[in-house]
Design an enzyme around this catalytic site. Sequence first.
Site, mmCIF file in Angstrom:
data_model
loop_
_atom_site.group_PDB
_atom_site.id
_atom_site.type_symbol
_atom_site.label_atom_id
_atom_site.label_comp_id
_atom_site.label_asym_id
_atom_site.label_seq_id
_atom_site.Cartn_x
_atom_site.Cartn_y
_atom_site.Cartn_z
ATOM 1 N N ASP A 69 -30.905 0.644 12.597
ATOM 2 C CA ASP A 69 -30.484 1.613 11.033
ATOM 3 C C ASP A 69 -29.388 1.413 10.803
ATOM 4 O O ASP A 69 -28.059 0.677 11.732
ATOM 5 C CB ASP A 69 -30.672 2.839 11.360
ATOM 6 N N GLU A 125 -31.728 -3.116 8.378
ATOM 7 C CA GLU A 125 -31.828 -2.177 7.573
ATOM 8 C C GLU A 125 -30.337 -2.169 6.879
ATOM 9 O O GLU A 125 -29.500 -2.352 7.178
ATOM 10 C CB GLU A 125 -32.494 -1.025 7.813
HETATM 11 O O1 LIG Z 1 -28.852 7.019 8.883
HETATM 12 C C1 LIG Z 1 -28.594 7.533 8.152
HETATM 13 C C2 LIG Z 1 -29.542 7.056 6.978
HETATM 14 O O2 LIG Z 1 -30.452 5.967 7.495
HETATM 15 C C3 LIG Z 1 -31.027 4.907 6.309
HETATM 16 O O3 LIG Z 1 -30.581 5.109 5.239
HETATM 17 C C4 LIG Z 1 -31.135 4.458 4.357
HETATM 18 O O4 LIG Z 1 -31.710 5.158 3.471
HETATM 19 C C5 LIG Z 1 -30.387 5.336 2.430
HETATM 20 C C6 LIG Z 1 -31.348 6.410 1.523
HETATM 21 O O5 LIG Z 1 -32.254 7.325 2.350
HETATM 22 C C7 LIG Z 1 -30.038 4.006 1.953
HETATM 23 O O6 LIG Z 1 -29.771 4.797 0.821
HETATM 24 C C8 LIG Z 1 -29.388 3.254 3.011
HETATM 25 O O7 LIG Z 1 -28.414 2.582 1.951
HETATM 26 C C9 LIG Z 1 -29.926 2.945 3.666
HETATM 27 O O8 LIG Z 1 -29.551 3.147 4.807
HETATM 28 C C10 LIG Z 1 -32.329 5.538 6.907
HETATM 29 O O9 LIG Z 1 -33.641 5.143 6.820
HETATM 30 C C11 LIG Z 1 -32.711 7.389 6.783
HETATM 31 O O10 LIG Z 1 -33.584 8.358 6.908
HETATM 32 C C12 LIG Z 1 -31.109 8.052 6.912
HETATM 33 O O11 LIG Z 1 -31.485 8.880 6.238
#
Ligand SMILES: OC[C@H]1O[C@H](O[C@H]2O[C@H](CO)[C@@H](O)[C@H](O)[C@H]2O)[C@H](O)[C@@H](O)[C@@H]1O
Length: 552
Positions: A210, A252
């Site tokens: 993540d 990600e």
């Molecule tokens: O752990 C924190 C968040 O990490 C991921 O986030 C991603 O989601 C964001 C939008 O909701 C995006 O804008 C960002 O670039 C990403 O890193 C994860 O998928 C989220 O659920 C989480 O809240």
Amino acid sequence: MTSAAAPEWYKSAVFYELSVRTFADGNGDGKGDFPGLTGKLDYLRTLGVDCLWLLPFFPSPLRDDGYDVADYVNIHPDLGTLDDFKIFLREAHARGLRVVGDLVTNHTSSDHPWFQAARRGAVLPDGSPNEYHDYYVWSDTGTEYSDARIIFTDTETSNWTMDEQAGKYYWHRFFGSQPDLNYDNPKVVEELLSAARFWLDLGLDGFRVDAVPYLIEREGTNCENLTETHDILKKMRRMVDEEYPGRLLLAEANQWPEEVVEYFGTDQEPEFHMCFNFPVMPRLYMSLKKEDTTSIREIMDRLPAIPAFGQWATFLRNHDELTLEMVTDDERAFMYAAYAPDTRMKINVGIRRRLAPLLDNDRRRIELLNTVLLALPGSPILYYGDEIGMGDDLGLADRNGVRTPMQWNAGTSGGFSTAAPSDCFFPPIGDTVYGYGRVNVQSQEQDPSSLLKWMSRQLELRRRHPGFAVGELEFVGTDNPAILAFTRTTPDEKLLIVSNFAGNAQAVHLELGAYAGRVPVTLAGASPFPVVGEEPYPMILGKYDYYWLRLN
Ligand SMILES: OC[C@H]1O[C@H](O[C@H]2O[C@H](CO)[C@@H](O)[C@H](O)[C@H]2O)[C@H](O)[C@@H](O)[C@@H]1O
Ligand SMILES: [Ca+2]
């Protein structure tokens, strides 16, 4: 089947993303759990997916649906026990399904014992140093790193929050309840590597990692994609390659092509096996509304080459908002106007809706985008419920509207739980269009023309033609921008995929002169089309229609 015996399994896998909490409840308490999920493995196998990606299942106060981890090496008690997890993993593997978890690297929950210890300050009352203080990023002024953007724009006003107990500000790229770990501290790197080892030792097939761009902060930068961040991620990959060959790391990194490609590393210094292709995703939706596929071709052409071990991960929707970070300001305005007519649909920099409602529940458009997803380079990731056309619930806060319980049948709580809908973790959708009474697995299993059955057939077709997974991509020139045409080529076959993004029948001429003499044959019915000549090849496609062909 072991991952070590087939180390590049991920290149031809179809992934399925799900939340254990909302998939199937095994004990009737209204919360999904590992025993419930284990009972649904045959469904997933029959659907035809190869690898499950489980959203965070660790102990957590759930202020960000589990992305706020309070203990990296255990199971959230709502979801069952570690033994339940082991049984689930064994049963998944027995069915040939791989499983990857979600490693939340950038931050912990503020409830994590590390943060609770860190708040006690750099020096403890007895004068001894507090090693946990340096697990997080602190400031006396909260003014540093002012070039770093705020990601959760709807709720956060600063990346710094004052902690009264510590008497200092702590750094967080996401919610204030998610303090960022300090990756300049080698102990933090080791802690996360040992957490990963814990699950890999149990047999997990890898991780979606993540929020990887944000590990390190440096003054005068935007604190994203820094060299020092890549160094840490390369170390993680070395650990996996040396100790767990064949396991997967998927990044990600919601970044533009030039930045995201860096997360693959190189053949000499590898980083991630896979990276999400964030930039192409919004352009699939945009092309549909504009009836013009130019932006898809442009963004795919902009993707730099990746190392031989690498594979893209493609998706239409996931558990977050449909992110609009990787589009221009004008494109974002277009997307909001086209896909978020109700302001409740907007969140942060994106749109919190599921696939079917985004596409007006139009079966043709749902099929079209799925076929393009399955045919473009990369391993596709399906989001649970989208295979039956589930809807969303705008009444739920944050991104939870797209995380409602899986709809299994028309019975109590849609078969998700024996608990009443009001006692479920999130209420199952009950409306007349998308509710479980109308949209559910059981009815679609009995209907040969259902979306579920179609999806299953399409996955089977994709599996029979390895070109979809690993073929070289080449766009085919056309005289009609509404038509997306490309080939996927392996030494054994050349696939031709032609898709009409317009809501009316379209005529097109394809520049196929290089294949003169070949006969396009449909993959599904083996039906031959007229032979390709030197002249542009004419075709007619009905609205939102597509052809999957092989050039014989
Ligand atoms: O752990 C924190 C968040 O990490 C991921 O986030 C991603 O989601 C964001 C939008 O909701 C995006 O804008 C960002 O670039 C990403 O890193 C994860 O998928 C989220 O659920 C989480 O809240
Ligand atoms: Ca339960």
